[in-house]
Motif scaffolding. Structure first.
Motif, PDB file in Angstrom:
ATOM      1  N   TRP A  76      37.994  37.693  40.208  1.00 29.46           N
ATOM      2  CA  TRP A  76      38.080  36.598  39.341  1.00 29.46           C
ATOM      3  C   TRP A  76      36.925  35.730  39.799  1.00 29.46           C
ATOM      4  O   TRP A  76      37.120  34.609  40.510  1.00 29.46           O
ATOM      5  CB  TRP A  76      39.259  35.884  39.443  1.00 29.46           C
ATOM      6  CG  TRP A  76      40.228  36.865  38.588  1.00 29.46           C
ATOM      7  CD1 TRP A  76      40.519  36.980  37.275  1.00 29.46           C
ATOM      8  CD2 TRP A  76      41.612  37.752  39.272  1.00 29.46           C
ATOM      9  NE1 TRP A  76      41.341  37.933  37.005  1.00 29.46           N
ATOM     10  CE2 TRP A  76      41.937  38.126  38.155  1.00 29.46           C
ATOM     11  CE3 TRP A  76      41.813  37.709  40.353  1.00 29.46           C
ATOM     12  CZ2 TRP A  76      43.107  38.997  38.326  1.00 29.46           C
ATOM     13  CZ3 TRP A  76      42.914  38.613  40.676  1.00 29.46           C
ATOM     14  CH2 TRP A  76      43.470  39.250  39.645  1.00 29.46           C
ATOM     15  N   HIS A  94      53.874  34.520  37.143  1.00 25.10           N
ATOM     16  CA  HIS A  94      52.938  33.522  36.641  1.00 25.10           C
ATOM     17  C   HIS A  94      51.499  33.552  36.739  1.00 25.10           C
ATOM     18  O   HIS A  94      50.843  34.794  37.265  1.00 25.10           O
ATOM     19  CB  HIS A  94      53.519  32.259  37.345  1.00 25.10           C
ATOM     20  CG  HIS A  94      55.123  32.366  37.280  1.00 25.10           C
ATOM     21  ND1 HIS A  94      55.609  31.938  35.951  1.00 25.10           N
ATOM     22  CD2 HIS A  94      55.986  32.352  38.111  1.00 25.10           C
ATOM     23  CE1 HIS A  94      56.964  31.995  36.357  1.00 25.10           C
ATOM     24  NE2 HIS A  94      57.273  32.331  37.449  1.00 25.10           N
ATOM     25  N   GLY A  95      50.763  32.678  36.534  1.00 27.96           N
ATOM     26  CA  GLY A  95      49.204  32.536  36.418  1.00 27.96           C
ATOM     27  C   GLY A  95      48.683  32.846  38.069  1.00 27.96           C
ATOM     28  O   GLY A  95      49.632  32.593  39.112  1.00 27.96           O
ATOM     29  N   TYR A  96      47.661  33.449  38.093  1.00 28.62           N
ATOM     30  CA  TYR A  96      47.079  33.680  39.486  1.00 28.62           C
ATOM     31  C   TYR A  96      46.051  32.267  39.735  1.00 28.62           C
ATOM     32  O   TYR A  96      45.547  31.588  38.840  1.00 28.62           O
ATOM     33  CB  TYR A  96      46.201  34.718  39.584  1.00 28.62           C
ATOM     34  CG  TYR A  96      45.181  35.309  38.401  1.00 28.62           C
ATOM     35  CD1 TYR A  96      44.179  34.604  38.339  1.00 28.62           C
ATOM     36  CD2 TYR A  96      45.774  35.865  37.332  1.00 28.62           C
ATOM     37  CE1 TYR A  96      43.333  34.876  37.202  1.00 28.62           C
ATOM     38  CE2 TYR A  96      45.008  36.116  35.997  1.00 28.62           C
ATOM     39  CZ  TYR A  96      43.882  35.544  36.230  1.00 28.62           C
ATOM     40  OH  TYR A  96      43.050  35.707  34.902  1.00 28.62           O
ATOM     41  N   ASN A 155      42.762  30.313  40.428  1.00 28.82           N
ATOM     42  CA  ASN A 155      41.343  30.207  39.811  1.00 28.82           C
ATOM     43  C   ASN A 155      40.470  30.796  40.874  1.00 28.82           C
ATOM     44  O   ASN A 155      40.437  30.633  42.094  1.00 28.82           O
ATOM     45  CB  ASN A 155      40.811  28.899  39.307  1.00 28.82           C
ATOM     46  CG  ASN A 155      41.427  28.229  38.183  1.00 28.82           C
ATOM     47  OD1 ASN A 155      41.892  29.032  37.358  1.00 28.82           O
ATOM     48  ND2 ASN A 155      41.427  26.981  38.078  1.00 28.82           N
ATOM     49  N   GLU A 215      41.569  37.264  31.589  1.00 27.18           N
ATOM     50  CA  GLU A 215      40.766  36.094  30.989  1.00 27.18           C
ATOM     51  C   GLU A 215      39.450  36.510  30.631  1.00 27.18           C
ATOM     52  O   GLU A 215      38.613  36.533  31.305  1.00 27.18           O
ATOM     53  CB  GLU A 215      40.967  34.783  31.965  1.00 27.18           C
ATOM     54  CG  GLU A 215      40.711  33.503  30.919  1.00 27.18           C
ATOM     55  CD  GLU A 215      40.887  32.098  32.060  1.00 27.18           C
ATOM     56  OE1 GLU A 215      40.349  31.183  31.727  1.00 27.18           O
ATOM     57  OE2 GLU A 215      40.987  32.441  33.165  1.00 27.18           O
TER      58      GLU A 215
END
Length: 88
Positions: free
Chosen positions: A10, A34-36, A38, A64
């Motif tokens: 990412w 849940h989200g990772y 940034n 994403e």
């Protein structure tokens, strides 16, 4: 011994990942379900015996667009060992 390098990239930033050995294991992104964070850069190394196969099954998977990349290497993470890259 078989070495499979499984990378989520990412962009750049926080490192995460680990080592998976044995007949089975689970790989999850940081903070799953849940989200990772940034800019996470996660690398998992999967090691198995010489004559064993590695099978990857994705139960939940989302990238994403324009940011996330999944790369799977057979061996060290070098261009000649690249097996899959999503998106291409």
């Amino acid at each position: 011994m078989i070495l499979l390098c499984f990378m989520f990239s990412w962009v750049q930033g926080q490192n995460c990942g680990g080592l998976v050995q044995g007949p089975n294991g689970t790989i999850e992104s940081p903070g799953f379900p849940h989200g990772y964070p940034n800019y996470a850069n996660c690398t998992w190394i999967i090691i198995t015996g010489e004559r064993n196969r590695i099978q990857l099954s994705f139960h939940t998977f989302a990238l994403e667009e324009d940011f996330d990349i999944l790369s799977i290497y057979d061996g060290q993470p070098q261009q000649g060992n690249l097996k899959v890259r999503i998106p291409e």
